[in-house]
Design an enzyme around this catalytic site. Structure first.
Site, PDB file in Angstrom:
ATOM      1  N   GLY A  39     -10.921  28.056 -24.383  1.00 15.30           N
ATOM      2  CA  GLY A  39     -11.174  28.446 -22.985  1.00 15.30           C
ATOM      3  C   GLY A  39     -12.586  28.025 -22.609  1.00 15.30           C
ATOM      4  O   GLY A  39     -13.234  28.652 -21.763  1.00 15.30           O
ATOM      5  N   HIS A  98     -14.963  45.177 -10.866  1.00 16.85           N
ATOM      6  CA  HIS A  98     -15.155  43.810 -11.353  1.00 16.85           C
ATOM      7  C   HIS A  98     -15.066  42.823 -10.189  1.00 16.85           C
ATOM      8  O   HIS A  98     -14.573  43.168  -9.110  1.00 16.85           O
ATOM      9  CB  HIS A  98     -14.086  43.437 -12.384  1.00 16.85           C
ATOM     10  N   GLY A 105     -13.981  27.710 -19.063  1.00 11.44           N
ATOM     11  CA  GLY A 105     -13.930  28.899 -18.205  1.00 11.44           C
ATOM     12  C   GLY A 105     -15.289  29.569 -18.043  1.00 11.44           C
ATOM     13  O   GLY A 105     -16.285  29.136 -18.630  1.00 11.44           O
ATOM     14  N   LYS A 150     -10.913  38.558 -11.243  1.00 16.02           N
ATOM     15  CA  LYS A 150     -10.278  39.193 -12.417  1.00 16.02           C
ATOM     16  C   LYS A 150      -8.795  39.408 -12.144  1.00 16.02           C
ATOM     17  O   LYS A 150      -8.420  39.892 -11.077  1.00 16.02           O
ATOM     18  CB  LYS A 150     -10.981  40.525 -12.737  1.00 16.02           C
TER      19      LYS A 150
END
Ligand code: NAD
Length: 274
Positions: A7, A154, A10, A158
């Protein structure tokens, strides 16, 4: 120690690569992201706006799984489920930060830990892991005399809710009080809900802007309340913790661990069923 990041393109992946490079005891040995990404083949250094590092972004963990002693995976649950099997087959250690794994995926992770060392934590920040310990103490002292609510916030990107950290906070409290979170959790409230049942644990979720991660557990009684709050202001707190977990995992051949183990914070309710 040779570390690979899955990942890697990311938000967390880039931070994890920076944290690996910043740690004098770790070396960036591999970087992986999703097949089809336009960034496949690009040098990891370029992804970070640095000079070339000689590590090209691979499109499949299987191709590079033997290039590192430990991989760190912050991706999505379906991808992590596959990476667990690839690492298990190759005998490579794995640090997992992905949240939102379902029961079946968590069970396969447990099974794989019979063959390889895995660290799985919903939150790799040292402050949050300290909060898990503080929550045990608060729950043990305040017991069934208080209403308990977990509130988290958050950023708008998310994709799961409540956060893995909020759920773990609820688990820590529930285990300390001898409750089963699956039975006592209440997620959000709307309409004519009736009076609050003291034995429930409530969860409220906020998704907004660029909030890195805020968590509060409220213990409210008649006349007073205690709130334990953690606020993350930079993702580097997770990155540094995950790389520390990767280093620590180097001393283990197999088993399932979490950040409480890495930090030497023993305590039954915060760990994986120990
Ligand atoms: P993101 O969407 O920015 O990054 C995810 C990356 O995974 C992307 O680059 C994507 O292309 C890649 N990916 C998807 N499928 C893949 C596959 N099959 N193979 C390889 N790569 C693949 O998300 P993010 O904000 O970096 O968060 C990633 C995960 O980490 C989420 O589950 C998040 O909740 C979790 N997280 C955990 C902690 C912690 O401390 N445990 C902290 C922050 C985020």
């Amino acid at each position: 120690m040779k570390v690979g990041i899955i990942g890697a393109a990311g938000r967390m992946g880039r931070i994890l690569m920076e944290a690996t490079l910043a740690n004098p005891d770790t070396e960036l040995a591999a970087a992986v992201d999703v097949p089809g990404s336009s960034l496949i083949g690009v040098d990891a250094g370029e992804l970070l706006g640095r000079q070339a590092l000689g590590v090209a972004l691979a499109d499949d963990l299987e191709k590079v799984v033997r290039d590192a002693e430990v991989f760190i995976d912050f991706t999505v649950p379906e991808a992590t489920a596959r990476h667990i099997e690839v690492c298990r087959a190759a005998g490579t250690r794995l640090v997992i930060g992905t949240t939102g794994l379902n029961d079946e995926q968590t069970a396969s992770l447990r099974a794989a830990s019979e063959d390889i060392a895995i660290c799985f934590a919903p939150n790799y920040s040292i402050g949050v892991n300290l909060c898990f310990k503080l929550l045990e103490t608060a729950a043990a002292v305040l017991g069934d005399e208080v209403d308990i609510e977990v509130i988290e916030a958050h950023h708008r990107h998310k994709i799961d809710a409540p956060s893995g950290t909020a759920l773990r906070m609820g688990e820590v409290v529930a285990q300390t009080l001898g409750r089963d979170l699956k039975e006592c959790a209440v997620y959000g409230r709307e309409g004519r809900t009736g009076e609050r049942d003291r034995r429930t644990i409530g969860f409220e979720t906020i998704r907004a802007g660029d909030i890195v991660g805020d968590h509060t557990v409220m213990f409210a009684a008649e006349g007073e309340r205690v709130e334990i709050t953690h606020k993350a202001s930079s993702r580097m707190s997770f990155g540094r913790g995950a790389v520390r977990a990767a280093q620590w995992l180097g001393g283990h051949q197999r088993g399932l661990f979490d950040m409480q183990d890495v930090l030497g914070l023993t305590g039954d309710s915060a760990g994986w069923g120990r």
